[in-house]
Design a protein around this motif. Structure first.
Motif, short mmCIF file in Angstrom:
data_model
loop_
_atom_site.label_atom_id
_atom_site.label_comp_id
_atom_site.label_asym_id
_atom_site.label_seq_id
_atom_site.Cartn_x
_atom_site.Cartn_y
_atom_site.Cartn_z
N ILE A 148 8.21 -0.66 -2.79
CA ILE A 148 7.39 0.15 -1.99
C ILE A 148 7.70 1.46 -2.02
O ILE A 148 9.08 1.75 -1.74
CB ILE A 148 7.19 -0.46 -0.42
CG1 ILE A 148 6.45 -2.03 -0.62
CG2 ILE A 148 6.35 0.44 0.45
CD1 ILE A 148 6.59 -2.56 0.55
N PHE A 149 6.94 2.63 -2.20
CA PHE A 149 7.56 3.85 -2.21
C PHE A 149 6.52 4.54 -1.14
O PHE A 149 5.28 4.64 -1.21
CB PHE A 149 6.95 4.38 -3.66
CG PHE A 149 7.76 4.11 -4.80
CD1 PHE A 149 9.12 4.51 -4.94
CD2 PHE A 149 7.62 2.78 -5.47
CE1 PHE A 149 10.01 3.82 -6.09
CE2 PHE A 149 8.19 2.21 -6.45
CZ PHE A 149 9.33 2.89 -6.77
N THR A 189 -1.72 14.30 -9.37
CA THR A 189 -2.82 13.51 -9.36
C THR A 189 -2.39 11.99 -8.74
O THR A 189 -0.98 11.81 -8.96
CB THR A 189 -3.60 13.09 -10.62
OG1 THR A 189 -2.69 12.67 -11.51
CG2 THR A 189 -3.96 14.44 -11.09
N ALA A 190 -3.10 11.31 -8.27
CA ALA A 190 -2.64 10.00 -7.93
C ALA A 190 -1.92 9.04 -9.08
O ALA A 190 -1.17 8.38 -9.03
CB ALA A 190 -3.78 9.39 -7.30
N ASP A 191 -2.61 9.36 -10.31
CA ASP A 191 -2.05 8.44 -11.43
C ASP A 191 -0.82 9.01 -11.65
O ASP A 191 0.03 8.12 -12.31
CB ASP A 191 -3.21 8.68 -12.77
CG ASP A 191 -4.47 7.91 -12.48
OD1 ASP A 191 -4.36 7.10 -11.68
OD2 ASP A 191 -5.21 8.69 -13.16
N SER A 245 0.80 8.26 10.19
CA SER A 245 0.49 7.66 9.10
C SER A 245 1.13 8.23 7.75
O SER A 245 1.33 9.22 7.49
CB SER A 245 -1.03 7.73 8.97
OG SER A 245 -1.39 9.09 8.78
N ARG A 246 1.49 7.10 7.13
CA ARG A 246 2.03 7.50 5.61
C ARG A 246 1.28 6.83 4.53
O ARG A 246 0.55 5.80 4.66
CB ARG A 246 3.47 6.69 5.72
CG ARG A 246 4.46 7.29 6.61
CD ARG A 246 5.09 8.80 6.37
NE ARG A 246 5.99 9.00 7.13
CZ ARG A 246 6.74 9.89 7.17
NH1 ARG A 246 6.63 10.76 6.03
NH2 ARG A 246 7.58 10.57 7.96
N GLN A 247 1.45 7.49 3.45
CA GLN A 247 0.74 7.01 2.24
C GLN A 247 1.77 6.25 1.43
O GLN A 247 2.88 6.83 1.18
CB GLN A 247 0.05 8.08 1.12
CG GLN A 247 -1.00 8.65 1.91
CD GLN A 247 -1.91 9.70 0.74
OE1 GLN A 247 -0.99 10.22 0.10
NE2 GLN A 247 -2.88 10.01 0.97
N VAL A 248 1.70 5.04 1.13
CA VAL A 248 2.49 4.29 0.29
C VAL A 248 1.90 3.70 -1.04
O VAL A 248 0.64 3.67 -1.22
CB VAL A 248 2.90 2.99 1.16
CG1 VAL A 248 3.65 3.44 2.24
CG2 VAL A 248 1.75 2.21 1.28
N ILE A 249 2.92 3.50 -1.96
CA ILE A 249 2.37 3.03 -3.34
C ILE A 249 3.28 1.49 -3.29
O ILE A 249 4.48 1.56 -3.16
CB ILE A 249 2.83 3.95 -4.32
CG1 ILE A 249 2.06 5.15 -4.36
CG2 ILE A 249 2.75 3.00 -5.60
CD1 ILE A 249 2.26 6.17 -5.49
N VAL A 250 2.60 0.45 -3.73
CA VAL A 250 3.32 -0.72 -4.08
C VAL A 250 3.14 -1.03 -5.45
O VAL A 250 2.05 -1.05 -6.01
CB VAL A 250 2.35 -1.70 -2.99
CG1 VAL A 250 3.23 -3.27 -3.39
CG2 VAL A 250 2.47 -1.53 -1.68
N VAL A 251 4.32 -1.08 -6.21
CA VAL A 251 4.20 -1.56 -7.47
C VAL A 251 4.83 -3.00 -7.67
O VAL A 251 5.94 -3.47 -6.94
CB VAL A 251 5.30 -0.42 -8.03
CG1 VAL A 251 5.39 -0.88 -9.63
CG2 VAL A 251 5.04 1.07 -7.93
N LYS A 252 4.12 -3.90 -8.42
CA LYS A 252 4.58 -5.15 -8.60
C LYS A 252 5.64 -4.90 -9.63
O LYS A 252 5.64 -4.14 -10.57
CB LYS A 252 3.13 -5.86 -9.30
CG LYS A 252 2.13 -6.10 -8.37
CD LYS A 252 2.32 -6.84 -7.30
CE LYS A 252 1.00 -7.12 -6.49
NZ LYS A 252 1.37 -7.85 -5.36
#
Length: 89
Positions: free
Chosen positions: A24-25, A37-39, A6-13
């Motif tokens: 997608i990072f 932090t997540a921010d 399982s991976r954590q991803v960040i989707v940036v518009k």
């Protein structure tokens, strides 16, 4: 087929939808263990996506294609024009 990963991803518009809809990072597993932090991760992803857009706009690609001697010739021509105008005044 990959199991148990399982991976954590960040989707940036995209701020400029002409180039892409979203970025997608994939976040490193140990990214949050270093006092980040997540921010912070989200801000970095947005910064990288914005930098990509700025580097790959049509205007920047055009400027990178101009060879260095053209810049030198344009500078010499501009200097000559300025010098000629100064001599006439």
């Amino acid at each position: 087929m990959v199991k148990g990963v399982s991976r954590q991803v960040i989707v940036v518009k995209s701020p400029d939808p002409r180039l892409f809809e979203q970025a997608i990072f994939i976040v490193k597993e140990d990214a949050f263990g270093k006092g980040v932090t997540a921010d912070d991760v989200l801000q970095e992803a947005r910064r990288v996506a914005d930098g990509y857009i700025r580097r790959n706009t049509r205007w920047n690609r055009m400027w990178r294609k101009i060879p260095a001697p053209v810049y030198a010739a344009a500078g010499a021509l501009l200097t000559t024009v300025c010098w000629s105008v100064a001599m006439l005044l």
